[in-house]
Design a protein around this motif. Sequence first.
Motif, short mmCIF file in Angstrom:
data_model
loop_
_atom_site.label_atom_id
_atom_site.label_comp_id
_atom_site.label_asym_id
_atom_site.label_seq_id
_atom_site.Cartn_x
_atom_site.Cartn_y
_atom_site.Cartn_z
N SER A 57 9.33 7.47 37.41
CA SER A 57 10.67 7.21 36.88
C SER A 57 10.72 7.31 35.36
O SER A 57 11.29 6.44 34.70
N VAL A 58 10.19 8.39 34.82
CA VAL A 58 10.11 8.50 33.36
C VAL A 58 11.49 8.61 32.71
O VAL A 58 11.63 8.34 31.53
N GLY A 59 12.51 8.98 33.49
CA GLY A 59 13.85 9.12 32.93
C GLY A 59 14.65 7.83 32.95
O GLY A 59 15.76 7.79 32.41
N ASP A 60 14.10 6.80 33.52
CA ASP A 60 14.78 5.51 33.66
C ASP A 60 14.37 4.59 32.52
O ASP A 60 13.27 4.05 32.49
N GLY A 61 15.27 4.38 31.56
CA GLY A 61 14.95 3.57 30.40
C GLY A 61 14.59 2.15 30.74
O GLY A 61 13.78 1.52 30.05
N SER A 62 15.16 1.62 31.81
CA SER A 62 14.90 0.23 32.18
C SER A 62 13.46 0.03 32.66
O SER A 62 13.00 -1.10 32.78
N SER A 63 12.76 1.11 32.95
CA SER A 63 11.39 0.99 33.45
C SER A 63 10.35 0.97 32.34
O SER A 63 9.16 0.80 32.61
N TYR A 64 10.79 1.14 31.10
CA TYR A 64 9.85 1.14 29.98
C TYR A 64 9.59 -0.28 29.49
O TYR A 64 10.47 -1.14 29.50
N ASP A 65 8.35 -0.49 29.04
CA ASP A 65 7.92 -1.84 28.66
C ASP A 65 8.12 -2.13 27.18
O ASP A 65 8.34 -3.29 26.80
N TYR A 66 8.00 -1.12 26.34
CA TYR A 66 8.07 -1.33 24.89
C TYR A 66 8.97 -0.27 24.26
O TYR A 66 8.99 0.88 24.71
N TRP A 67 9.65 -0.70 23.19
CA TRP A 67 10.59 0.17 22.48
C TRP A 67 10.39 0.06 20.97
O TRP A 67 10.06 -1.01 20.46
N GLY A 68 10.65 1.17 20.30
CA GLY A 68 10.69 1.14 18.85
C GLY A 68 12.09 0.79 18.37
O GLY A 68 13.00 0.57 19.19
N GLN B 16 0.08 -5.82 24.27
CA GLN B 16 1.28 -5.66 23.44
C GLN B 16 1.18 -4.35 22.67
O GLN B 16 0.13 -4.05 22.10
N VAL B 17 2.26 -3.62 22.64
CA VAL B 17 2.32 -2.35 21.91
C VAL B 17 3.51 -2.39 20.98
O VAL B 17 4.62 -2.75 21.39
N GLN B 18 3.28 -2.04 19.73
CA GLN B 18 4.38 -1.91 18.77
C GLN B 18 4.57 -0.44 18.43
O GLN B 18 3.59 0.27 18.21
N LEU B 19 5.83 -0.02 18.40
CA LEU B 19 6.15 1.38 18.18
C LEU B 19 7.03 1.52 16.94
O LEU B 19 8.00 0.78 16.78
N VAL B 20 6.69 2.48 16.09
CA VAL B 20 7.46 2.72 14.87
C VAL B 20 7.78 4.20 14.77
O VAL B 20 6.87 5.03 14.65
N GLU B 21 9.07 4.51 14.81
CA GLU B 21 9.50 5.91 14.70
C GLU B 21 9.71 6.31 13.25
O GLU B 21 10.02 5.46 12.40
N SER B 22 9.55 7.59 13.00
CA SER B 22 9.83 8.14 11.67
C SER B 22 10.19 9.61 11.83
O SER B 22 10.00 10.20 12.91
N GLY B 23 10.71 10.20 10.75
CA GLY B 23 10.99 11.62 10.75
C GLY B 23 12.45 11.98 10.95
O GLY B 23 12.81 13.16 10.89
N GLY B 24 13.29 10.99 11.19
CA GLY B 24 14.70 11.28 11.34
C GLY B 24 15.32 11.66 10.01
O GLY B 24 14.70 11.56 8.96
N GLY B 25 16.56 12.11 10.09
CA GLY B 25 17.25 12.48 8.86
C GLY B 25 18.40 13.42 9.16
O GLY B 25 18.90 13.47 10.29
N LEU B 26 18.79 14.15 8.15
CA LEU B 26 19.91 15.08 8.25
C LEU B 26 19.40 16.50 8.36
O LEU B 26 18.50 16.91 7.61
N ALA C 233 4.48 6.11 15.92
CA ALA C 233 3.13 5.55 15.78
C ALA C 233 3.04 4.27 16.58
O ALA C 233 3.91 3.39 16.48
N ALA C 234 1.99 4.15 17.37
CA ALA C 234 1.81 2.99 18.23
C ALA C 234 0.62 2.16 17.79
O ALA C 234 -0.41 2.70 17.38
N SER C 235 0.77 0.86 17.89
CA SER C 235 -0.35 -0.03 17.64
C SER C 235 -1.09 -0.28 18.94
O SER C 235 -0.59 0.02 20.03
N GLY C 236 -2.27 -0.84 18.85
CA GLY C 236 -3.01 -1.19 20.06
C GLY C 236 -4.03 -0.14 20.44
O GLY C 236 -3.88 1.04 20.14
#
Length: 124
Positions: free
Chosen positions: A104-115, A1-11, A23-26
């Motif tokens: 298939s790195v451009g195919d979102g459906s192929s990814y296992d974990y999302w933030g 299991q991998v947990q992903l947390v994004e940061s750094g967004g803004g205006l 940042a990823a756990s695991g």
Amino acid sequence: QVQLVESGGGLAQSGGSLRLSCAASGRTFNRYTMGWFRQAPGKERNFVAAISWGGGTTYYADSVKGRFTISRDNAKNTVYLQMNSLKSEDTAVYYCAAKRVSRSVGDGSSYDYWGQGTQVTVSS
């Protein structure tokens, strides 16, 4: 299991820069291909960039090539997206994702974990 947390967004202003972090756990982070996707209001989620598990191979959407740079620090379990020369059309929620298979790195459906995503707003 991998947990992903994004940061750094803004205006940011048009022509400006932002750096996103994910940042990823695991303990197996270095076995995953990592990707960034974005979704603008009322639009589909689109591929932005991806990086191989070792960081030696990177992939970019044509719309960001030459402006964005993806990188990773496996010692810190973190992947980054440096965004320069921002445009108003870069405004979106940005998502980090992880996958075990490198194809298939451009195919979102192929990814296992999302933030959960981080909002990026570029003002013109």
